[in-house]
Motif scaffolding. Structure first.
Motif, PDB file in Angstrom:
ATOM      1  N   LYS A  12       0.806  -1.215  -0.058  1.00  0.00           N
ATOM      2  CA  LYS A  12      -0.075   0.128  -0.023  1.00  0.00           C
ATOM      3  C   LYS A  12       0.918   1.259  -0.047  1.00  0.00           C
ATOM      4  CE  LYS A  12      -3.607  -2.350   2.468  1.00  0.00           C
ATOM      5  NZ  LYS A  12      -4.562  -2.589   3.663  1.00  0.00           N
ATOM      6  N   LYS A  13       0.152   2.392  -0.314  1.00  0.00           N
ATOM      7  CA  LYS A  13       1.173   3.486  -0.449  1.00  0.00           C
ATOM      8  C   LYS A  13       1.668   3.936   0.686  1.00  0.00           C
ATOM      9  CE  LYS A  13       0.462   8.540  -1.789  1.00  0.00           C
ATOM     10  NZ  LYS A  13      -0.481   9.593  -2.301  1.00  0.00           N
ATOM     11  N   ILE A  14       0.790   3.643   1.916  1.00  0.00           N
ATOM     12  CA  ILE A  14       1.326   4.489   3.330  1.00  0.00           C
ATOM     13  C   ILE A  14       1.666   3.243   4.161  1.00  0.00           C
ATOM     14  CG2 ILE A  14       0.655   5.847   4.880  1.00  0.00           C
ATOM     15  CD1 ILE A  14      -1.021   7.545   3.002  1.00  0.00           C
ATOM     16  N   MET A  15       2.651   3.519   4.838  1.00  0.00           N
ATOM     17  CA  MET A  15       2.871   2.611   6.137  1.00  0.00           C
ATOM     18  C   MET A  15       2.880   3.360   7.379  1.00  0.00           C
ATOM     19  SD  MET A  15       5.744  -0.080   7.236  1.00  0.00           S
ATOM     20  CE  MET A  15       6.659   0.945   8.225  1.00  0.00           C
ATOM     21  N   VAL A  16       1.987   2.981   8.340  1.00  0.00           N
ATOM     22  CA  VAL A  16       1.930   3.728   9.808  1.00  0.00           C
ATOM     23  C   VAL A  16       3.055   3.022  10.711  1.00  0.00           C
ATOM     24  CG1 VAL A  16       0.827   4.227  11.733  1.00  0.00           C
ATOM     25  CG2 VAL A  16      -0.455   4.312   9.335  1.00  0.00           C
ATOM     26  N   TYR A  17       4.040   4.006  11.196  1.00  0.00           N
ATOM     27  CA  TYR A  17       5.016   3.543  11.906  1.00  0.00           C
ATOM     28  C   TYR A  17       4.480   3.448  13.636  1.00  0.00           C
ATOM     29  CZ  TYR A  17       9.894   2.737  13.752  1.00  0.00           C
ATOM     30  OH  TYR A  17      11.171   2.474  14.423  1.00  0.00           O
ATOM     31  N   ASP A  18       4.306   2.695  14.149  1.00  0.00           N
ATOM     32  CA  ASP A  18       3.953   2.301  15.573  1.00  0.00           C
ATOM     33  C   ASP A  18       2.409   2.494  15.602  1.00  0.00           C
ATOM     34  OD1 ASP A  18       3.462   2.709  18.225  1.00  0.00           O
ATOM     35  OD2 ASP A  18       5.426   3.444  18.734  1.00  0.00           O
ATOM     36  N   ALA A  19       1.739   1.388  15.977  1.00  0.00           N
ATOM     37  CA  ALA A  19       0.196   1.402  16.148  1.00  0.00           C
ATOM     38  C   ALA A  19      -0.317   2.546  17.296  1.00  0.00           C
ATOM     39  CB  ALA A  19      -0.125  -0.132  16.700  1.00  0.00           C
ATOM     40  N   MET A  20       0.486   3.153  18.030  1.00  0.00           N
ATOM     41  CA  MET A  20       0.187   4.098  18.918  1.00  0.00           C
ATOM     42  C   MET A  20      -0.324   5.334  17.863  1.00  0.00           C
ATOM     43  SD  MET A  20      -0.027   2.938  22.013  1.00  0.00           S
ATOM     44  CE  MET A  20       0.327   4.334  23.141  1.00  0.00           C
ATOM     45  N   SER A  21       0.248   5.096  16.795  1.00  0.00           N
ATOM     46  CA  SER A  21      -0.117   6.473  15.860  1.00  0.00           C
ATOM     47  C   SER A  21      -1.570   6.449  15.481  1.00  0.00           C
ATOM     48  CB  SER A  21       0.721   6.431  14.807  1.00  0.00           C
ATOM     49  OG  SER A  21       2.028   6.497  14.979  1.00  0.00           O
ATOM     50  N   THR A 100       9.592  10.004   4.359  1.00  0.00           N
ATOM     51  CA  THR A 100       8.986  10.024   5.887  1.00  0.00           C
ATOM     52  C   THR A 100       8.465  11.136   6.583  1.00  0.00           C
ATOM     53  OG1 THR A 100      11.410  10.641   6.538  1.00  0.00           O
ATOM     54  CG2 THR A 100      10.866   8.376   6.223  1.00  0.00           C
ATOM     55  N   ILE A 101       7.310  11.121   7.139  1.00  0.00           N
ATOM     56  CA  ILE A 101       6.666  12.103   7.794  1.00  0.00           C
ATOM     57  C   ILE A 101       6.270  11.792   9.274  1.00  0.00           C
ATOM     58  CG2 ILE A 101       4.361  13.526   7.543  1.00  0.00           C
ATOM     59  CD1 ILE A 101       3.993  12.524   4.702  1.00  0.00           C
ATOM     60  N   SER A 102       6.606  12.930  10.026  1.00  0.00           N
ATOM     61  CA  SER A 102       6.431  12.671  11.531  1.00  0.00           C
ATOM     62  C   SER A 102       5.534  13.965  11.950  1.00  0.00           C
ATOM     63  CB  SER A 102       7.772  13.064  12.109  1.00  0.00           C
ATOM     64  OG  SER A 102       7.657  12.805  13.634  1.00  0.00           O
ATOM     65  N   ILE A 103       4.332  13.522  12.583  1.00  0.00           N
ATOM     66  CA  ILE A 103       3.596  14.325  13.293  1.00  0.00           C
ATOM     67  C   ILE A 103       3.674  14.558  14.730  1.00  0.00           C
ATOM     68  CG2 ILE A 103       0.912  14.904  13.255  1.00  0.00           C
ATOM     69  CD1 ILE A 103       0.711  12.980  10.929  1.00  0.00           C
ATOM     70  N   GLN A 104       3.688  15.573  15.426  1.00  0.00           N
ATOM     71  CA  GLN A 104       3.834  16.055  16.683  1.00  0.00           C
ATOM     72  C   GLN A 104       2.354  15.586  17.309  1.00  0.00           C
ATOM     73  OE1 GLN A 104       4.762  20.032  18.031  1.00  0.00           O
ATOM     74  NE2 GLN A 104       4.580  19.378  20.039  1.00  0.00           N
ATOM     75  N   ASN A 105       2.655  14.615  18.196  1.00  0.00           N
ATOM     76  CA  ASN A 105       1.116  14.312  18.821  1.00  0.00           C
ATOM     77  C   ASN A 105       1.177  14.930  20.395  1.00  0.00           C
ATOM     78  OD1 ASN A 105      -0.707  12.185  19.135  1.00  0.00           O
ATOM     79  ND2 ASN A 105       0.439  10.994  20.587  1.00  0.00           N
ATOM     80  N   GLY A 106       1.932  15.359  20.905  1.00  0.00           N
ATOM     81  CA  GLY A 106       1.806  15.904  22.281  1.00  0.00           C
ATOM     82  C   GLY A 106       2.915  16.925  22.828  1.00  0.00           C
ATOM     83  N   ASN A 107       2.625  17.742  23.740  1.00  0.00           N
ATOM     84  CA  ASN A 107       3.461  18.657  24.176  1.00  0.00           C
ATOM     85  C   ASN A 107       4.934  18.112  24.530  1.00  0.00           C
ATOM     86  OD1 ASN A 107       1.606  20.872  24.177  1.00  0.00           O
ATOM     87  ND2 ASN A 107       1.222  20.484  26.123  1.00  0.00           N
ATOM     88  N   ARG A 108       5.990  18.907  24.139  1.00  0.00           N
ATOM     89  CA  ARG A 108       7.329  18.293  24.299  1.00  0.00           C
ATOM     90  C   ARG A 108       7.878  18.989  25.439  1.00  0.00           C
ATOM     91  NH1 ARG A 108       5.660  14.299  23.729  1.00  0.00           N
ATOM     92  NH2 ARG A 108       4.951  13.587  21.694  1.00  0.00           N
ATOM     93  N   LEU A 347      -0.490  17.556   1.250  1.00  0.00           N
ATOM     94  CA  LEU A 347       1.005  16.870   1.013  1.00  0.00           C
ATOM     95  C   LEU A 347       0.702  15.499   0.699  1.00  0.00           C
ATOM     96  CD1 LEU A 347       4.110  16.880   1.174  1.00  0.00           C
ATOM     97  CD2 LEU A 347       3.745  16.295   3.560  1.00  0.00           C
ATOM     98  N   LEU A 348       0.046  14.673   1.260  1.00  0.00           N
ATOM     99  CA  LEU A 348      -0.059  13.243   1.042  1.00  0.00           C
ATOM    100  C   LEU A 348      -0.752  13.015  -0.418  1.00  0.00           C
ATOM    101  CD1 LEU A 348      -1.896  12.357   4.654  1.00  0.00           C
ATOM    102  CD2 LEU A 348       0.384  11.581   3.685  1.00  0.00           C
ATOM    103  N   LYS A 349      -1.765  13.764  -0.881  1.00  0.00           N
ATOM    104  CA  LYS A 349      -2.368  13.769  -2.148  1.00  0.00           C
ATOM    105  C   LYS A 349      -0.900  14.137  -3.268  1.00  0.00           C
ATOM    106  CE  LYS A 349      -7.068  14.880  -1.541  1.00  0.00           C
ATOM    107  NZ  LYS A 349      -7.986  15.740  -1.533  1.00  0.00           N
ATOM    108  N   GLU A 350      -0.057  14.978  -2.843  1.00  0.00           N
ATOM    109  CA  GLU A 350       0.873  15.401  -3.857  1.00  0.00           C
ATOM    110  C   GLU A 350       2.042  14.285  -4.159  1.00  0.00           C
ATOM    111  OE1 GLU A 350       2.317  19.144  -2.381  1.00  0.00           O
ATOM    112  OE2 GLU A 350       0.507  20.196  -3.505  1.00  0.00           O
ATOM    113  N   ILE A 351       2.440  13.500  -2.917  1.00  0.00           N
ATOM    114  CA  ILE A 351       3.426  12.484  -2.858  1.00  0.00           C
ATOM    115  C   ILE A 351       3.044  11.357  -3.690  1.00  0.00           C
ATOM    116  CG2 ILE A 351       4.793  10.880  -1.621  1.00  0.00           C
ATOM    117  CD1 ILE A 351       4.419  12.924   0.681  1.00  0.00           C
TER     118      ILE A 351
END
Length: 351
Positions: A12-21, A100-108, A347-351
């Protein structure tokens, strides 16, 4: 317990890294439109496991299993919501053709950034973060193209001008033991004083069904005063219904501000590490970190004083206007808001 998956991987086009995502990813992508790599070994693909065993390289077995999984999945994009996991940022070197795309999930926190000093050459193609100050801080550790998007989960919800309950909502972050954090106890004590003196009611938003722990400590609290967040949607609906939302350093509190909700941060203990250590509390960051702000502002109190806190809360509830123009702060520097997540979807549509 580890579960085994006996299905062969469909590319598939996308793979999610870590099920917690997944709670965040499910707000962006259609189900079954992506593969999931279970970084915590909750689920193991039998065929990839066999392939890794046959290679006879047992020294880095877990790493080799991961590499074999990615090769078999052959995604164009690998995406994660676990932005503070350094292992994700080594994937770019091993798979330079994959985006590779990272998305902030919480305060750091300072602790999160200090930990990143132990790693070198961390990279991602794109990094979606809450605010510009966060991007500027992360740039010291991770090479990436930073995009200010706010909270992906919060952006899912439309700002609504609902009729507010003339009450206070306190966002509790407690979810572990029977012993309540002392800074949360102090806030509940203040809310009880305000209720008694000014007849202003309050509710407590919980992460888990642990209201009994609170009632044991504060017998005057009733079960009807607790809001249980049954799913990811309920917490965002709750924060839009109350006249004032109070929080210590909860990401949900920052998201409330991003949505235009009247909220007040009271990070008790942020100025006193010794006090936090003595009472077994993880030291909260000053409001706005990593942006440097004064001790007091229209939506925050970094230096705790009970009388001042009570006065501030009552002023807000009674609609006394507090000038935001005097403060050197734009809420976008704390939490950006991109309704419907237009930036990342584009962005996801453009890649």
């Amino acid at each position: 317990m580890i579960k085994f998956d006996f299905k062969k991987i469909k590319q598939k086009k996308i793979m999610v890294y870590d099920a917690m995502s997944l709670p965040g990813i499910e707000m962006l992508l259609k189900k079954k439109s992506y593969n999931v790599y279970y970084n915590r070994n909750e689920k193991i693909n039998f065929w990839i496991l066999m392939k890794t065993i046959i290679s006879f390289d047992f020294i880095n077995f877990k790493e080799n299993y991961k590499l074999n999984y990615i090769k078999s999945a052959d995604p164009k994009i690998i995406i994660t919501f676990i932005d503070n996991n350094p292992s994700f940022y080594y994937l770019k070197k091993k798979f330079p053709k994959i985006t590779t795309i990272s998305i902030q999930n919480g305060n750091r926190t300072r602790e999160d950034f200090e930990d990143l000093k132990n790693y070198k050459n961390l990279k991602a193609d794109y990094f979606f973060v809450f605010s510009k100050p966060v991007a500027n801080k992360y740039k010291n550790y991770i090479k990436s193209k930073y995009i200010i998007s706010g909270s992906i989960k919060c952006n899912y919800f439309k700002k609504r001008r609902l009729k507010k309950k003339n009450e206070i909502l306190f966002i509790s972050q407690h979810n572990k033991s029977k012993t309540l954090p002392l800074n949360e106890e102090k806030i509940i004590h203040i809310l009880q004083k305000i209720k008694k003196e000014y007849k202003i009611n309050f509710k407590i938003s919980l992460k888990k069904n642990i209201e009994n722990y609170f009632i044991e400590k504060f017998p005057d609290l009733k079960k009807s005063m607790f809001l249980k967040n049954t799913n990811i949607f309920s917490s965002y609906r709750h924060i839009q219904k109350y006249k004032l939302v109070i929080f210590i350093n909860s990401t949900l509190g920052y998201e409330a501000l991003g949505m235009g909700v009247s909220a007040l941060a009271i990070p008790i203990g942020c100025e006193n590490f010794a006090w936090c250590k003595k009472h077994g509390i993880r030291k909260p960051e000053r409001f706005g970190y990593p942006k440097k702000l004064p001790n007091y502002g229209f939506c925050w109190i970094n230096k705790f004083n009970e009388k001042f806190v009570i006065k501030k809360i009552v002023e807000i509830i009674k609609n006394k206007k507090i000038s935001k123009k005097r403060q050197n702060l734009d809420i976008k520097d704390i939490m950006f808001y991109d309704y419907k997540n237009k930036k990342i979807k584009k962005l996801l549509k453009e890649i």
